[in-house]
Design a protein around this motif. Structure first.
Motif, PDB file in Angstrom:
ATOM      1  N   GLU A 175      50.851  45.345   3.116  1.00 11.63           N
ATOM      2  CA  GLU A 175      49.986  44.760   2.271  1.00 11.63           C
ATOM      3  C   GLU A 175      49.810  43.269   2.442  1.00 11.63           C
ATOM      4  O   GLU A 175      50.909  42.546   2.629  1.00 11.63           O
ATOM      5  CB  GLU A 175      50.418  45.065   0.805  1.00 11.63           C
ATOM      6  CG  GLU A 175      49.487  44.562  -0.500  1.00 11.63           C
ATOM      7  CD  GLU A 175      50.091  45.122  -1.713  1.00 11.63           C
ATOM      8  OE1 GLU A 175      49.231  45.060  -2.456  1.00 11.63           O
ATOM      9  OE2 GLU A 175      51.296  44.974  -1.904  1.00 11.63           O
ATOM     10  N   TYR A 225      48.148  54.922  -4.152  1.00 11.17           N
ATOM     11  CA  TYR A 225      46.981  54.022  -3.699  1.00 11.17           C
ATOM     12  C   TYR A 225      46.474  53.520  -4.749  1.00 11.17           C
ATOM     13  O   TYR A 225      46.116  53.864  -5.748  1.00 11.17           O
ATOM     14  CB  TYR A 225      46.303  54.811  -2.684  1.00 11.17           C
ATOM     15  CG  TYR A 225      46.740  55.283  -1.725  1.00 11.17           C
ATOM     16  CD1 TYR A 225      46.148  54.604  -0.427  1.00 11.17           C
ATOM     17  CD2 TYR A 225      47.524  56.295  -1.416  1.00 11.17           C
ATOM     18  CE1 TYR A 225      46.600  54.893   0.824  1.00 11.17           C
ATOM     19  CE2 TYR A 225      48.038  56.608  -0.120  1.00 11.17           C
ATOM     20  CZ  TYR A 225      47.655  56.066   0.838  1.00 11.17           C
ATOM     21  OH  TYR A 225      47.964  56.409   2.181  1.00 11.17           O
ATOM     22  N   ILE A 226      46.473  51.996  -4.576  1.00  6.30           N
ATOM     23  CA  ILE A 226      45.772  51.287  -5.869  1.00  6.30           C
ATOM     24  C   ILE A 226      44.196  51.051  -5.235  1.00  6.30           C
ATOM     25  O   ILE A 226      43.460  51.119  -6.419  1.00  6.30           O
ATOM     26  CB  ILE A 226      46.485  49.976  -5.907  1.00  6.30           C
ATOM     27  CG1 ILE A 226      48.009  50.294  -6.267  1.00  6.30           C
ATOM     28  CG2 ILE A 226      45.763  49.126  -7.008  1.00  6.30           C
ATOM     29  CD1 ILE A 226      48.756  48.828  -6.293  1.00  6.30           C
ATOM     30  N   ASN A 227      43.882  50.532  -4.196  1.00  2.00           N
ATOM     31  CA  ASN A 227      42.448  50.039  -4.005  1.00  2.00           C
ATOM     32  C   ASN A 227      41.592  51.373  -3.407  1.00  2.00           C
ATOM     33  O   ASN A 227      40.440  51.001  -3.038  1.00  2.00           O
ATOM     34  CB  ASN A 227      42.464  48.740  -2.984  1.00  2.00           C
ATOM     35  CG  ASN A 227      43.162  47.737  -3.554  1.00  2.00           C
ATOM     36  OD1 ASN A 227      42.891  47.415  -4.840  1.00  2.00           O
ATOM     37  ND2 ASN A 227      43.850  46.940  -2.830  1.00  2.00           N
ATOM     38  N   SER A 228      42.227  52.553  -3.282  1.00  2.58           N
ATOM     39  CA  SER A 228      41.280  53.541  -2.855  1.00  2.58           C
ATOM     40  C   SER A 228      41.735  54.842  -3.344  1.00  2.58           C
ATOM     41  O   SER A 228      42.798  54.832  -4.177  1.00  2.58           O
ATOM     42  CB  SER A 228      41.623  53.830  -1.290  1.00  2.58           C
ATOM     43  OG  SER A 228      42.799  53.682  -0.844  1.00  2.58           O
ATOM     44  N   ASP A 229      41.134  56.264  -3.231  1.00 11.98           N
ATOM     45  CA  ASP A 229      41.195  57.139  -3.966  1.00 11.98           C
ATOM     46  C   ASP A 229      41.103  58.280  -2.803  1.00 11.98           C
ATOM     47  O   ASP A 229      40.251  58.781  -2.419  1.00 11.98           O
ATOM     48  CB  ASP A 229      40.246  57.744  -4.957  1.00 11.98           C
ATOM     49  CG  ASP A 229      40.589  58.782  -5.743  1.00 11.98           C
ATOM     50  OD1 ASP A 229      41.879  59.387  -5.480  1.00 11.98           O
ATOM     51  OD2 ASP A 229      39.704  59.149  -6.260  1.00 11.98           O
ATOM     52  N   TYR A 234      40.242  60.041   3.471  1.00 13.72           N
ATOM     53  CA  TYR A 234      39.471  58.721   2.902  1.00 13.72           C
ATOM     54  C   TYR A 234      37.903  59.578   2.437  1.00 13.72           C
ATOM     55  O   TYR A 234      37.154  58.764   2.008  1.00 13.72           O
ATOM     56  CB  TYR A 234      39.189  57.553   3.422  1.00 13.72           C
ATOM     57  CG  TYR A 234      40.522  56.856   3.149  1.00 13.72           C
ATOM     58  CD1 TYR A 234      41.196  56.724   1.963  1.00 13.72           C
ATOM     59  CD2 TYR A 234      41.403  56.434   4.278  1.00 13.72           C
ATOM     60  CE1 TYR A 234      42.489  56.169   1.699  1.00 13.72           C
ATOM     61  CE2 TYR A 234      42.624  55.581   4.005  1.00 13.72           C
ATOM     62  CZ  TYR A 234      43.319  55.528   2.858  1.00 13.72           C
ATOM     63  OH  TYR A 234      44.051  54.827   2.502  1.00 13.72           O
TER      64      TYR A 234
END
Length: 198
Positions: free
Chosen positions: A80, A128-132, A166
């Motif tokens: 990160e 995951y924080i910024n993606s799903d 993704y």
């Protein structure tokens, strides 16, 4: 009519005797996952576990089919990055409930076996924080193992995901497909135990 009764009787006897040879044994399985995701820079493998149940359906001494239900903790170890240029290591988790079925081929009817089969992985959690990531994955499994007479089995497997987690299309400006899909890859080593059912 008499011929029909004789034929039906012979068929019933044949079916009953063939089914008597099939052995069905439930069991438990668990072990170590070493997982990663393909086509990601600066990532490395993540170590976690899997645990679940199975039903071994043994048709003869050479072949069995094994449906499995497994909780599998996967993902990878990535980095990160922050605005000040610093970074830190982070474990990205992809946790699945796996519905699988492997065919097991025993060498010479002994303990050594090859296995292969498909699995459907349903995501039950991630961090995951910024993606799903996608909610499911399809995978193929291959491996080798050894089963002791008491039902204890040692196995090593490779599991290759087939769905881009993704869901990207990966087309460049010229419309050609780029081989950049992000796929699950898992090496598993573990044990299982099948219970004797009389």
């Amino acid at each position: 009519m008499r011929k029909f009764v004789v034929i039906a009787f012979v068929l019933c006897i044949g079916i009953a005797s063939s089914q008597a040879q099939v052995k069905v044994n439930p069991g438990l399985r668990g072990g170590l996952n070493v997982s990663t995701l393909t086509n990601i820079d600066d990532n490395s493998s993540k170590t976690d576990f899997y645990v679940g149940g199975l039903v071994n359906i043994k048709f003869n001494k050479f072949f069995s089919l094994q449906p499995e239900l497994t909780y599998s903790r996967q993902g990878d170890e990535g980095r990160e990055y922050f605005n000040d240029g610093s970074s830190r290591s982070i474990n990205y988790e992809l946790n699945y409930l796996t519905l699988g079925a492997v065919a097991k081929f025993n060498f010479g009817g002994g303990g050594f076996h090859l296995l292969a089969g498909p699995s459907l992985d349903l995501k039950v959690g991630d961090n995951y924080i910024n993606s799903d990531p996608e909610d499911f994955d399809l995978a193929i499994v291959g491996g080798i193992g050894y089963t002791l007479p008491n039902g204890l089995t040692f196995e090593a497997r490779i599991k290759q995901g087939l769905v881009d987690i993704y869901g990207y299309d990966y087309y460049d400006n010229d419309g050609y497909y780029a081989d950049d899909a992000i796929l699950n890859q898992v090496f598993q080593i573990g044990i299982s135990y099948t219970f004797k059912v009389k």
